[in-house]
Design a protein around this motif. Structure first.
Motif, PDB file in Angstrom:
ATOM      1  N   ASP A  82       0.807  -1.217   0.000  1.00  0.00           N
ATOM      2  CA  ASP A  82       0.000   0.000   0.000  1.00  0.00           C
ATOM      3  C   ASP A  82       0.841   1.267   0.000  1.00  0.00           C
ATOM      4  O   ASP A  82       0.319   2.367   0.192  1.00  0.00           O
ATOM      5  CB  ASP A  82      -0.950   0.011   1.197  1.00  0.00           C
ATOM      6  CG  ASP A  82      -0.212  -0.084   2.528  1.00  0.00           C
ATOM      7  OD1 ASP A  82       1.008  -0.340   2.523  1.00  0.00           O
ATOM      8  OD2 ASP A  82      -0.870   0.082   3.573  1.00  0.00           O
ATOM      9  N   SER A  83       2.147   1.141  -0.214  1.00  0.00           N
ATOM     10  CA  SER A  83       3.022   2.314  -0.282  1.00  0.00           C
ATOM     11  C   SER A  83       3.029   2.872  -1.703  1.00  0.00           C
ATOM     12  O   SER A  83       2.905   2.125  -2.681  1.00  0.00           O
ATOM     13  CB  SER A  83       4.450   1.944   0.119  1.00  0.00           C
ATOM     14  OG  SER A  83       4.500   1.365   1.402  1.00  0.00           O
ATOM     15  N   ASN A 125       1.015  15.090  -2.653  1.00  0.00           N
ATOM     16  CA  ASN A 125       0.268  15.035  -1.396  1.00  0.00           C
ATOM     17  C   ASN A 125      -0.987  14.188  -1.528  1.00  0.00           C
ATOM     18  O   ASN A 125      -1.317  13.393  -0.641  1.00  0.00           O
ATOM     19  CB  ASN A 125      -0.103  16.455  -0.947  1.00  0.00           C
ATOM     20  CG  ASN A 125       0.995  17.103  -0.127  1.00  0.00           C
ATOM     21  OD1 ASN A 125       1.588  16.470   0.740  1.00  0.00           O
ATOM     22  ND2 ASN A 125       1.281  18.367  -0.402  1.00  0.00           N
ATOM     23  N   SER A 127      -1.558  11.725  -3.464  1.00  0.00           N
ATOM     24  CA  SER A 127      -1.243  10.293  -3.602  1.00  0.00           C
ATOM     25  C   SER A 127      -0.655   9.701  -2.332  1.00  0.00           C
ATOM     26  O   SER A 127      -0.624   8.485  -2.166  1.00  0.00           O
ATOM     27  CB  SER A 127      -0.258  10.085  -4.755  1.00  0.00           C
ATOM     28  OG  SER A 127       1.009  10.659  -4.453  1.00  0.00           O
ATOM     29  N   GLY A 128      -0.138  10.556  -1.429  1.00  0.00           N
ATOM     30  CA  GLY A 128       0.516  10.056  -0.214  1.00  0.00           C
ATOM     31  C   GLY A 128       1.844   9.385  -0.498  1.00  0.00           C
ATOM     32  O   GLY A 128       2.227   8.426   0.186  1.00  0.00           O
ATOM     33  N   SER A 130       5.479   8.072  -0.550  1.00  0.00           N
ATOM     34  CA  SER A 130       6.582   7.979   0.411  1.00  0.00           C
ATOM     35  C   SER A 130       7.929   7.977  -0.293  1.00  0.00           C
ATOM     36  O   SER A 130       8.958   8.274   0.323  1.00  0.00           O
ATOM     37  CB  SER A 130       6.444   6.715   1.267  1.00  0.00           C
ATOM     38  OG  SER A 130       6.488   5.543   0.465  1.00  0.00           O
ATOM     39  N   VAL A 154       5.420  18.186   1.189  1.00  0.00           N
ATOM     40  CA  VAL A 154       4.972  16.787   1.054  1.00  0.00           C
ATOM     41  C   VAL A 154       5.371  16.035   2.321  1.00  0.00           C
ATOM     42  O   VAL A 154       6.474  15.487   2.422  1.00  0.00           O
ATOM     43  CB  VAL A 154       5.571  16.134  -0.205  1.00  0.00           C
ATOM     44  CG1 VAL A 154       4.959  14.754  -0.423  1.00  0.00           C
ATOM     45  CG2 VAL A 154       5.348  17.007  -1.437  1.00  0.00           C
ATOM     46  N   SER A 155       4.472  15.991   3.274  1.00  0.00           N
ATOM     47  CA  SER A 155       4.800  15.415   4.590  1.00  0.00           C
ATOM     48  C   SER A 155       4.998  13.912   4.548  1.00  0.00           C
ATOM     49  O   SER A 155       5.700  13.352   5.400  1.00  0.00           O
ATOM     50  CB  SER A 155       3.697  15.764   5.590  1.00  0.00           C
ATOM     51  OG  SER A 155       2.440  15.272   5.151  1.00  0.00           O
ATOM     52  N   SER A 156       4.401  13.227   3.566  1.00  0.00           N
ATOM     53  CA  SER A 156       4.502  11.761   3.510  1.00  0.00           C
ATOM     54  C   SER A 156       5.829  11.281   2.952  1.00  0.00           C
ATOM     55  O   SER A 156       6.184  10.106   3.089  1.00  0.00           O
ATOM     56  CB  SER A 156       3.366  11.196   2.644  1.00  0.00           C
ATOM     57  OG  SER A 156       3.443  11.733   1.319  1.00  0.00           O
ATOM     58  N   LEU A 157       6.613  12.176   2.336  1.00  0.00           N
ATOM     59  CA  LEU A 157       7.816  11.769   1.611  1.00  0.00           C
ATOM     60  C   LEU A 157       8.939  11.352   2.554  1.00  0.00           C
ATOM     61  O   LEU A 157       9.282  12.070   3.492  1.00  0.00           O
ATOM     62  CB  LEU A 157       8.287  12.915   0.716  1.00  0.00           C
ATOM     63  CG  LEU A 157       9.367  12.569  -0.314  1.00  0.00           C
ATOM     64  CD1 LEU A 157       8.840  11.555  -1.313  1.00  0.00           C
ATOM     65  CD2 LEU A 157       9.840  13.832  -1.030  1.00  0.00           C
ATOM     66  N   LYS A 158       9.528  10.178   2.272  1.00  0.00           N
ATOM     67  CA  LYS A 158      10.636   9.663   3.085  1.00  0.00           C
ATOM     68  C   LYS A 158      11.924   9.490   2.273  1.00  0.00           C
ATOM     69  O   LYS A 158      13.019   9.573   2.832  1.00  0.00           O
ATOM     70  CB  LYS A 158      10.240   8.313   3.702  1.00  0.00           C
ATOM     71  CG  LYS A 158       9.056   8.390   4.659  1.00  0.00           C
ATOM     72  CD  LYS A 158       8.683   7.008   5.176  1.00  0.00           C
ATOM     73  CE  LYS A 158       7.475   7.087   6.097  1.00  0.00           C
ATOM     74  NZ  LYS A 158       7.041   5.722   6.562  1.00  0.00           N
ATOM     75  N   THR A 449      -9.356   7.883  -5.913  1.00  0.00           N
ATOM     76  CA  THR A 449      -8.875   7.842  -4.524  1.00  0.00           C
ATOM     77  C   THR A 449      -9.799   8.601  -3.587  1.00  0.00           C
ATOM     78  O   THR A 449      -9.915   8.246  -2.415  1.00  0.00           O
ATOM     79  CB  THR A 449      -7.458   8.417  -4.423  1.00  0.00           C
ATOM     80  OG1 THR A 449      -7.434   9.738  -4.995  1.00  0.00           O
ATOM     81  CG2 THR A 449      -6.445   7.533  -5.142  1.00  0.00           C
TER      82      THR A 449
END
Length: 652
Positions: A82-83, A125, A127-128, A130, A154-158, A449
């Motif tokens: 789900d990533s 953002n 799409s979420g 990572s 983009v807070s979800s980005l790792k 989505t």
């Protein structure tokens, strides 16, 4: 299967019940295609048109290796089913590694690199994501600058994975290109380089270095990919307001590729070479000149990072066809129009079997002229992101009916239906009756989505099956050929690029002087359609067209959506219930555009009448004052996708 000639062939394929033997994932499908011949060429690439004779080539063994390495890299980053792995890339070999490796590890999200930074940030953002894969800084490109400017939002980005364009330069120029790339990093960000320009919590990775250290033999993840797992997100809405992102499953993509392969038959398979010039953020490039070709062991040629937009690609296209012995390519009507201006000359293009055309209606005269001059058959088709890609195509072995979008693909039901004023199903249309086009089958996506965007897109079709309302109007003749007669969705299609009118209307409504705004497509023989906007001002306010155009340049993030004209009118036409009546505006633009095209060609003193035909859509009649201009007028009108007739007025 050698291919389809008629509806009997479509039904014969469906009775074979081979769908149960389909691979469970896109990765498995590519591996199956590769197993035909691991040493066969799978993917070639040339960075500039001057280097097309010396392109890099990956065999099928090498392609699967690099896809597997990429999948394992993403798994090491923590990517799970789900990533989301987003990519903002031009057409590069790495783009294919990311698409199919990303789907083997998680969910891939395709983002148009031509969008402005704010629009890219909105989609990241929504799409979420990572993981993001994009270009490293490089002279002559602005993609990094656009992406870097929105990373902090983009807070979800790792993880940020950078593809260095220097890695795809010819070997003799690669060292110099890498030096230029380092200089560009220093110029943009000083001694701190990229690390100083990226949020501290985001890991930065060089794609080539990181991927090369991974195992390319087997997937490292213990999680088995299933047919119902989500494979990809593709963006289908405008760039203002709420992004619209389509959810597709592995079963959707595998089924559509298999159905298309059965329909096209031996024209795509081992020993065949496919040219990819459409952008790899678009479903046509990804599926038709990607998964479909790889699933059959064909050879895909990527022509420059910009594809058909690359400098010199269209002008030297016939040279490229001759060198690679291209058998098949896919394009939009504007491409075929541009290729008409490029003489074939002495080039041997006898290898070309078909050109596939979709994304926008193709003018009948353009189709006929192209086929006459080049002897290349064009298969006009139809599809949409929500149907994975291809829904119907003119049959490769049968009659290709000019102006038709062809027969439906096997395993993918499609029909025209009559609906009530609320959009509810009443009955199926009879032959040649115009109705709402609906599709069903394993290729149909899972929805958007955002749950609120799924309202009204599904329909019960009188048979207990759930059908997707395409938003298009059309008819089906007695032989199973479909014909588009209108677009209820009101999309503006500019050179194959879909523009949501809301992307223009919403910013205009934010202007303090605008009361009502309506965006429509103006017919254009080169681009298909160009966006124009009609504006009604508020009482006691003032604004010029130039002022509104400047306002939109600041408000619209999508360059293609910038209107080519703004018309300030006293009153925008409305329906009896107060809704904007766009058909009246479209008729005005259609008449003006056709008259202007005729005048530019030297056909003066014409009278243009538009005729509404319930079974054929809008057609036009042109009255000439000089019979000697009839051939020239026919040539001009034939470059537009409208039925037309010509008469000559009686002389006094």
């Amino acid at each position: 299967m050698i291919g389809v000639a008629n509806m009997d062939d479509v039904r014969a394929i469906e009775t074979q019940a081979q769908l149960a033997d389909l691979p469970s994932s896109t990765y498995a499908m590519i591996c199956r295609g590769a197993s035909i011949n691991l040493s066969a060429p799978a993917l070639s690439f040339f960075a500039t048109v001057d280097e097309y004779r010396n392109g890099e080539c990956w065999t099928y063994g090498q392609l699967v290796r690099d896809i597997t390495r990429t999948a394992n890299l993403f798994s090491r980053f923590g990517v799970q089913r789900d990533s989301v792995v987003a990519y903002v890339l031009p057409n590069l070999p790495e783009t294919h590694f990311v698409i199919w490796g990303g789907e083997a590890a998680g969910i891939v999200c395709a983002i148009n690199p031509l969008l402005e930074g704010e629009a890219i940030g909105e989609l990241l953002n929504a799409s979420g994501a990572s993981v993001l894969v994009t270009l490293a800084p490089f002279p002559g490109t602005d993609l990094w600058q656009k992406v870097q400017a929105v990373l902090h939002k983009v807070s979800s980005l790792k993880h940020l994975v950078l593809v260095n364009p220097a890695d795809r330069m010819p070997h003799e120029r690669r060292s110099a290109a890498r030096a230029l790339q380092r200089d560009e990093c220093s110029r943009l960000h000083g001694p701190g380089g990229i690390h100083s320009a990226v949020p501290s919590h985001v890991g930065i990775h060089d794609f080539s270095t990181a991927m090369a250290s991974e195992n390319g033999d087997v997937l490292s993840s213990a999680v088995e990919i299933g047919a119902e797992d989500v494979s990809s997100f593709f963006c289908t809405g405008g760039t203002t307001g709420l992004p619209k992102i389509a959810i597709r499953r592995h079963a959707n993509e595998v089924a559509n590729a298999w159905n298309a392969s059965q329909f096209l038959g031996e024209s795509i398979g081992p020993g065949k070479t496919i040219f990819c010039g459409l952008p790899l953020f678009h479903v046509n490039a990804v599926l038709v000149t990607g998964l479909l070709a790889f699933s059959r062991g064909a050879h895909v040629v990527l022509g420059t990072p910009q594809g058909y937009r690359g400098d010199g690609v269209v002008n030297r296209f016939w040279e490229i066809v001759e060198h690679y012995r291209i058998n098949f390519f896919s394009g939009v009507p504007t491409l075929y129009g541009s290729l008409l201006d490029v003489p074939v000359g002495e080039h041997d293009i006898s290898s070309l079997e078909y050109g596939l055309c979709g994304a926008a209606p193709m003018p009948v005269e353009l189709l006929r002229t192209f086929q006459e001059r080049t002897s290349v058959r064009i298969l006009e088709g139809y599809g949409l992101t929500e149907g994975t890609c291809v829904s119907s195509v003119n049959p490769p072995l049968g009659e290709r009916r000019a102006g038709s979008i062809g027969l439906r693909l096997p395993g993918q039901p499609m029909k025209a239906v009559v609906v009530d004023e609320n959009g509810r199903y009443i009955r199926d249309c009879v032959a040649d009756e115009v109705g709402q086009l609906v599709i069903s089958g394993p290729n149909v996506f899972a929805g958007y989505t955002r749950a609120d965007q799924n309202s009204g897109i599904w329909m019960e079709g009188g048979d207990g099956t759930r059908w997707l309302n395409t938003g298009d109007l059309g008819r089906c003749d007695s032989d199973g050929y479909f014909w588009l007669t209108g677009r209820k969705k009101e999309l503006i299609i500019r050179g194959g690029h879909n523009i949501d009118p809301a992307a223009i209307e919403e910013p205009l409504h934010r202007h303090p002087a605008v009361q009502i705004a309506a965006a429509i497509g103006r017919p254009d023989m080169h681009a298909g359609e160009l966006p124009v906007a009609y504006v009604q001002l508020k009482p006691d306010t003032a604004a010029t067209e130039a002022e509104l155009a400047e306002f939109l340049r600041r408000e619209i993030n999508e360059r293609a959506a910038l209107p080519k004209g703004i018309r300030i009118v006293d009153a925008i036409p409305l329906t009896g219930v107060g809704k904007i009546f766009k058909p009246a505006l479209k008729r005005r633009e259609m008449t003006d555009a056709l008259g202007a095209a005729l005048a530019e060609a030297g056909v003066e003193n014409t009278t243009i009448s538009l005729i509404d035909n319930n079974s054929r859509g809008v057609s036009l009649h042109v009255e000439l004052s000089d019979p000697a201009l009839q051939v020239l007028a026919t040539s001009v009108l034939g470059r537009f996708p409208f039925a037309f007739s010509i008469s000559v007025s009686a002389r006094d």
